[in-house]
Scaffold this active site. Sequence first.
Site, PDB file in Angstrom:
ATOM      1  N   GLY A 176       0.772  -1.234   0.000  1.00 36.07           N
ATOM      2  CA  GLY A 176       0.000   0.000   0.000  1.00 36.07           C
ATOM      3  C   GLY A 176       0.802   1.282   0.000  1.00 36.07           C
ATOM      4  O   GLY A 176       0.215   2.373   0.059  1.00 36.07           O
ATOM      5  N   GLU A 188       4.203  -6.493   1.729  1.00 36.42           N
ATOM      6  CA  GLU A 188       3.815  -6.887   0.364  1.00 36.42           C
ATOM      7  C   GLU A 188       3.701  -5.691  -0.575  1.00 36.42           C
ATOM      8  O   GLU A 188       2.622  -5.401  -1.088  1.00 36.42           O
ATOM      9  CB  GLU A 188       2.458  -7.585   0.410  1.00 36.42           C
ATOM     10  CG  GLU A 188       2.451  -8.886   1.170  1.00 36.42           C
ATOM     11  CD  GLU A 188       1.046  -9.451   1.355  1.00 36.42           C
ATOM     12  OE1 GLU A 188       0.918 -10.673   1.457  1.00 36.42           O
ATOM     13  OE2 GLU A 188       0.067  -8.655   1.392  1.00 36.42           O
ATOM     14  N   PRO A 189       4.793  -4.993  -0.818  1.00 35.04           N
ATOM     15  CA  PRO A 189       4.695  -3.843  -1.720  1.00 35.04           C
ATOM     16  C   PRO A 189       4.522  -4.275  -3.177  1.00 35.04           C
ATOM     17  O   PRO A 189       5.174  -5.221  -3.625  1.00 35.04           O
ATOM     18  CB  PRO A 189       6.044  -3.132  -1.526  1.00 35.04           C
ATOM     19  CG  PRO A 189       6.973  -4.165  -0.995  1.00 35.04           C
ATOM     20  CD  PRO A 189       6.147  -5.223  -0.313  1.00 35.04           C
ATOM     21  N   ARG A 245      -6.468   2.920 -15.825  1.00 33.74           N
ATOM     22  CA  ARG A 245      -6.630   3.511 -14.489  1.00 33.74           C
ATOM     23  C   ARG A 245      -7.321   4.878 -14.524  1.00 33.74           C
ATOM     24  O   ARG A 245      -7.859   5.303 -13.515  1.00 33.74           O
ATOM     25  CB  ARG A 245      -5.299   3.570 -13.751  1.00 33.74           C
ATOM     26  CG  ARG A 245      -4.713   2.185 -13.491  1.00 33.74           C
ATOM     27  CD  ARG A 245      -3.505   2.176 -12.564  1.00 33.74           C
ATOM     28  NE  ARG A 245      -3.853   2.535 -11.211  1.00 33.74           N
ATOM     29  CZ  ARG A 245      -3.595   3.703 -10.656  1.00 33.74           C
ATOM     30  NH1 ARG A 245      -2.978   4.635 -11.332  1.00 33.74           N
ATOM     31  NH2 ARG A 245      -3.954   3.944  -9.419  1.00 33.74           N
ATOM     32  N   TYR A 254     -10.468   4.867 -12.207  1.00 33.23           N
ATOM     33  CA  TYR A 254     -10.307   5.597 -10.932  1.00 33.23           C
ATOM     34  C   TYR A 254     -10.067   7.090 -11.088  1.00 33.23           C
ATOM     35  O   TYR A 254      -9.871   7.785 -10.093  1.00 33.23           O
ATOM     36  CB  TYR A 254      -9.094   5.068 -10.151  1.00 33.23           C
ATOM     37  CG  TYR A 254      -8.887   3.582 -10.121  1.00 33.23           C
ATOM     38  CD1 TYR A 254      -9.805   2.733  -9.496  1.00 33.23           C
ATOM     39  CD2 TYR A 254      -7.755   3.019 -10.682  1.00 33.23           C
ATOM     40  CE1 TYR A 254      -9.585   1.367  -9.459  1.00 33.23           C
ATOM     41  CE2 TYR A 254      -7.524   1.652 -10.642  1.00 33.23           C
ATOM     42  CZ  TYR A 254      -8.447   0.833 -10.034  1.00 33.23           C
ATOM     43  OH  TYR A 254      -8.227  -0.514  -9.990  1.00 33.23           O
ATOM     44  N   CYS A 289     -13.482   2.771 -28.764  1.00 31.17           N
ATOM     45  CA  CYS A 289     -14.765   3.314 -29.141  1.00 31.17           C
ATOM     46  C   CYS A 289     -15.577   3.613 -27.894  1.00 31.17           C
ATOM     47  O   CYS A 289     -16.540   2.906 -27.575  1.00 31.17           O
ATOM     48  CB  CYS A 289     -15.465   2.286 -30.029  1.00 31.17           C
ATOM     49  SG  CYS A 289     -16.551   3.067 -31.167  1.00 31.17           S
TER      50      CYS A 289
HETATM   51  N1  LLP Z   1      -1.243  -7.100  -0.399  1.00 33.75           N
HETATM   52  C1  LLP Z   1      -2.563  -7.221  -0.563  1.00 33.75           C
HETATM   53  C2  LLP Z   1      -3.288  -8.197   0.247  1.00 33.75           C
HETATM   54  C3  LLP Z   1      -3.240  -6.424  -1.488  1.00 33.75           C
HETATM   55  O1  LLP Z   1      -4.549  -6.556  -1.628  1.00 33.75           O
HETATM   56  C4  LLP Z   1      -2.515  -5.504  -2.279  1.00 33.75           C
HETATM   57  C5  LLP Z   1      -3.181  -4.677  -3.279  1.00 33.75           C
HETATM   58  C6  LLP Z   1      -1.123  -5.407  -2.094  1.00 33.75           C
HETATM   59  C7  LLP Z   1      -0.521  -6.231  -1.123  1.00 33.75           C
HETATM   60  C8  LLP Z   1      -0.266  -4.470  -2.871  1.00 33.75           C
HETATM   61  O2  LLP Z   1      -0.607  -3.149  -2.652  1.00 33.75           O
HETATM   62  P1  LLP Z   1       0.269  -1.988  -3.311  1.00 33.75           P
HETATM   63  O3  LLP Z   1       1.612  -1.981  -2.611  1.00 33.75           O
HETATM   64  O4  LLP Z   1       0.413  -2.280  -4.742  1.00 33.75           O
HETATM   65  O5  LLP Z   1      -0.514  -0.751  -3.060  1.00 33.75           O
HETATM   66  N2  LLP Z   1      -5.809  -1.704  -9.043  1.00 33.75           N
HETATM   67  C9  LLP Z   1      -5.631  -0.654  -8.054  1.00 33.75           C
HETATM   68  C10 LLP Z   1      -4.829  -1.146  -6.855  1.00 33.75           C
HETATM   69  C11 LLP Z   1      -5.437  -2.341  -6.197  1.00 33.75           C
HETATM   70  C12 LLP Z   1      -4.645  -2.847  -5.060  1.00 33.75           C
HETATM   71  C13 LLP Z   1      -5.161  -4.164  -4.595  1.00 33.75           C
HETATM   72  N3  LLP Z   1      -4.417  -4.785  -3.546  1.00 33.75           N
HETATM   73  C14 LLP Z   1      -4.948   0.540  -8.709  1.00 33.75           C
HETATM   74  O6  LLP Z   1      -4.640   0.477  -9.888  1.00 33.75           O
HETATM   75  O7  LLP Z   1      -4.743   1.557  -8.052  1.00 33.75           O
END
Ligand code: LLP
Length: 432
Positions: free
Chosen positions: A249, A291-292, A331, A335, A362
Amino acid sequence: MFVSENLGVNNAGHLTIGGVDTVELASQYGTPLYVMDEQMIRNTLRRFHDSMKKYYNGKGEVHYASKAFSCMEMCRIVASEGDGLDAVSIGELYTAYKAGFPMEKVGFHGNNKTDEEIRFALEKGVGHIIVDNISELRRLESIAAELNVQPNIMFRIKPGIDAHTHDFVKTGQIDSKFGFALETGEAFEAVKEAVNCKNVKLYGLHCHIGSQIFDIEPFEEAARVMLAFIAKIKNELGYEIDGLNLGGGFGIKYLEDHDPAPFEVYLERVSGVVRTECDRLGVKLPTMFIEPGRSIAAPAGITLYTVGARKEIPNIRTYVSVDGGMADSPRYILYGSEYEAIVANKANEERSEKVTIAGKCCESGDLIGENMPLQHAESGDIIAVCATGAYNYSMSSNYNRLQKPAVVFVNNGESRIAVKRESLDDVIRNDI
Ligand code: LLP
């Protein structure tokens, strides 16, 4: 000068990524094209795992969230850095497996795993399965018995922290499809059941509070909530939890005015909270997992397009249309996410206009962005959209039967294909 530090301008006035000329990449491989900077991916992984060593005595693991960007070459890079992987489907597991990824370093997620997925994960020996709900626990227990294995599991917990506002709020966030709720007692009841399971070992707890988060406080608060729960389990059940996974996150810079906290500071502060709370609550220091996804893949990537039509609508706006769109860059339509764009062959020039970059699908909403500062763009120019390495290729589609672009990696001044551009025959490959 640009939003990602791996971008520059060469003597020809062309945008470079990892030192490689993007205009040459566009002519060599065609557009649309995803370009990933291998060295930057490696540097970011190292920043994470080096900080884990420095601030947490190395008692932790970095699991790259492959949903952000998954292909076999990416898995090989993560493996060669010694890091782990978060996979969320049989497709992501299969990609890692076929890339030769050490499956014991994979955490398997998902709020609705199928039996087929669970079986595959167990057969390939994933390191742990993050269990989302009670029916999954029961199915896993019986499939594990059948296969005669005893997997490590973590429970996904809803820590009740909403980090999607500027000031994070602590709510009883029961309304989420992910994980076990704390405040209703659901999580504790599930833990009681799991500690009595014969075929799974409750190894750890997991939480993930959201994505693109700039502040550190919500992560610290999540760690406190999770440790309080670990202490409750120890005190009331006499069961010690070994692992704590705090999810991903971490926010990144998409625009000049974005100011995310550096990952090092995040790891220093969160490690501090975990230590303090463990001391205070009398629980052992857990192995920590993070979990980045976005923070590793996004800044390392750009997408290159060729400009086609330009349409100036007086007093309304100027559309600059490119040869891709929502199919490879979903995206904005999903979003409203904003990006920085650069005319790669005019990278030294002022961004003197504000334009709407439109895709070729389209659909009116098929835009890369609106009000984007850009150099004067004309037909034949190459546009680079920055920081697209995460959640673009991985969320791409074949809408309008467009072919998915190729992915090219650059490193040490050289480029190589990691994913081929789809051919027209790929588009119809499953049609009968
Ligand atoms: N761990 C878990 C359990 C998750 O659900 C996610 C992301 C991550 C790690 C990785 O998070 P990050 O470090 O990438 O923020 N499609 C959306 C983002 C969805 C994220 C879903 N889970 C976007 O394009 O912004």
